[in-house]
Design a protein around this motif. Structure first.
Motif, mmCIF file in Angstrom:
data_model
loop_
_atom_site.group_PDB
_atom_site.id
_atom_site.type_symbol
_atom_site.label_atom_id
_atom_site.label_comp_id
_atom_site.label_asym_id
_atom_site.label_seq_id
_atom_site.Cartn_x
_atom_site.Cartn_y
_atom_site.Cartn_z
ATOM 1 N N ALA A 16 40.382 39.570 41.149
ATOM 2 C CA ALA A 16 39.756 40.034 39.911
ATOM 3 C C ALA A 16 38.264 39.354 39.440
ATOM 4 O O ALA A 16 37.191 39.982 39.594
ATOM 5 N N ARG A 19 35.706 40.226 42.481
ATOM 6 C CA ARG A 19 35.056 41.618 42.334
ATOM 7 C C ARG A 19 34.083 41.727 41.009
ATOM 8 O O ARG A 19 32.957 42.169 41.250
ATOM 9 N N HIS A 20 34.255 40.725 40.175
ATOM 10 C CA HIS A 20 33.421 40.671 38.971
ATOM 11 C C HIS A 20 32.221 39.655 39.055
ATOM 12 O O HIS A 20 31.349 39.734 38.414
ATOM 13 N N HIS A 25 34.931 38.319 32.618
ATOM 14 C CA HIS A 25 35.180 39.876 32.789
ATOM 15 C C HIS A 25 36.502 40.151 33.581
ATOM 16 O O HIS A 25 37.345 40.921 33.143
ATOM 17 N N ALA A 26 36.988 39.267 34.399
ATOM 18 C CA ALA A 26 38.173 39.087 35.235
ATOM 19 C C ALA A 26 39.344 38.932 34.062
ATOM 20 O O ALA A 26 40.251 39.844 34.336
ATOM 21 N N GLU A 29 40.095 41.942 32.425
ATOM 22 C CA GLU A 29 40.904 43.160 33.027
ATOM 23 C C GLU A 29 42.246 42.577 32.984
ATOM 24 O O GLU A 29 43.172 43.678 33.078
ATOM 25 N N ASP A 139 43.690 51.662 32.063
ATOM 26 C CA ASP A 139 44.704 51.647 33.023
ATOM 27 C C ASP A 139 45.595 52.779 32.904
ATOM 28 O O ASP A 139 46.099 53.403 33.921
ATOM 29 N N GLY A 155 30.438 49.611 33.742
ATOM 30 C CA GLY A 155 31.571 49.622 34.170
ATOM 31 C C GLY A 155 31.968 50.644 35.071
ATOM 32 O O GLY A 155 33.378 50.577 35.794
ATOM 33 N N PRO A 272 36.388 53.828 37.616
ATOM 34 C CA PRO A 272 36.044 52.362 37.167
ATOM 35 C C PRO A 272 35.723 51.591 38.207
ATOM 36 O O PRO A 272 36.213 51.520 39.473
ATOM 37 N N SER A 273 34.463 50.432 38.330
ATOM 38 C CA SER A 273 34.190 49.771 39.319
ATOM 39 C C SER A 273 35.355 48.599 39.675
ATOM 40 O O SER A 273 35.314 48.187 40.650
ATOM 41 N N HIS A 274 36.280 48.543 38.725
ATOM 42 C CA HIS A 274 37.030 47.378 38.892
ATOM 43 C C HIS A 274 38.238 47.745 39.824
ATOM 44 O O HIS A 274 38.952 46.926 40.165
ATOM 45 N N ARG A 275 38.481 49.301 39.951
ATOM 46 C CA ARG A 275 39.427 49.242 40.924
ATOM 47 C C ARG A 275 39.147 50.554 41.968
ATOM 48 O O ARG A 275 38.537 51.386 41.500
#
Length: 299
Positions: A16, A19-20, A25-26, A29, A139, A155, A272-275
């Motif tokens: 995480a 990625r960030h 920010h991690a 998440e 999520d 995001g 979502p950018s995080h997944r």
């Protein structure tokens, strides 16, 4: 080296953070503090005997070793999420993709093309959410969405799908529509509108009509309702080219004289950018892009 289970929290925190490029920010998440993420990363660095991040005043950046581990851990965790998602899906029930999009775009553009997707991917189920409010991509939120706007949302990753100019339309039964010969004549008709960032004033200016002071008798939050109002003879509407197709095809609306007004905004596929997108969601996004390519002028 054998990967023990007690490595997993540290690897998840590192992935995480990679990625960030940001521990705070991690932490948001993962529902951890930034210091907890930092602790996991330092623990991983100590076990491996290498530096994974360069720390500096403005934040952190991956080292060469960190970049190698980020690529491997990101792919591994994505594959694991796919397997877990598949196990959560009951046997024979197929895989479900949740999509958020404007009601007007879903009804007029996506739904008429859905038989093609159903034929290509019979095991994938699609659930559409068409509330006007912007959906939260948490999520428990949708896998992906189609948004109309400038293409930049915090995001979210955004991929341009379609552009959509605007032009005037009206019901053939609207009083006076048979006497419309040029754009200036439209200013004498009753008008209806939606909450688009482009409106009648923009169109009359682009059409070279000076002194027009358009006043919309009825205004709707959704373009579909605006077009239905126009089809019932309540006034001329400034229609989006993609959305208005069913009304033009049925003859309930006809195009009026005047130019197309290029929109300031476009439709974008967002997620979502995080997944990363799950395989089924990725197939739907790719299908949307295929359909958009076929819809381009000259195709």
């Amino acid at each position: 080296m054998t990967l023990r289970s007690d490595w997993l929290p540290a690897l998840a925190a590192f992935e995480a953070a990679a990625r960030h490029q940001n521990f705070a920010h991690a932490g948001e998440e993962l529902h951890l503090t930034a210091s907890a993420v930092s602790h996991h990363v330092r623990k991983l660095e100590a076990r491996l005997g290498v530096m994974l991040f360069q720390r500096h005043a403005r934040g952190v950046s991956l080292t060469a070793e960190g970049r190698r581990l980020a690529d491997a851990s990101g792919n591994a965790l994505a594959e694991l999420e796919d397997v877990l998602s598949g196990l959560r899906t009951s046997q024979g029930d197929g895989e479900r993709v949740r999509v958020t999009a404007l009601h007007s775009f879903t009804t007029a553009w996506i739904v008429p093309r859905l038989p093609d997707f159903a034929a290509r991917h019979p095991d994938i189920r699609i659930s559409f959410e068409t509330e006007i409010a912007l959906t939260r991509f948490d999520d428990q939120g949708p896998d992906l969405g189609v948004r109309h706007g400038p293409g930049h949302w915090p995001g979210l990753s955004a991929q341009r799908l379609l552009e959509e100019p605007l032009f005037p339309v009206a019901s053939p039964a609207l009083a006076g529509v048979d006497r419309i010969a040029d754009p200036a004549d439209i200013a004498r008709l009753p008008l209806v509108g939606d909450l688009s960032r482009h409106g009648w004033s923009d169109w009359f200016r682009a059409a070279g009509v000076r002194g027009a002071r358009p006043m919309e008798r009825f205004t709707f939050s959704d373009s579909t309702d605006m077009l239905e109002a126009a089809a019932h003879g309540l006034g001329a509407a400034l229609a989006r080219r993609l959305v208005v197709v069913p009304w033009l095809a049925s003859g309930r609306l006809l195009r009026l004289p005047g130019p197309e007004l290029p929109s300031r905004y476009a439709y974008f596929i967002v997620h979502p950018s995080h997944r990363p997108l799950r395989p089924a969601a990725r197939l739907f996004a790719e299908w949307l892009m295929d359909m958009a390519a076929d819809a381009l002028p000259g195709r």
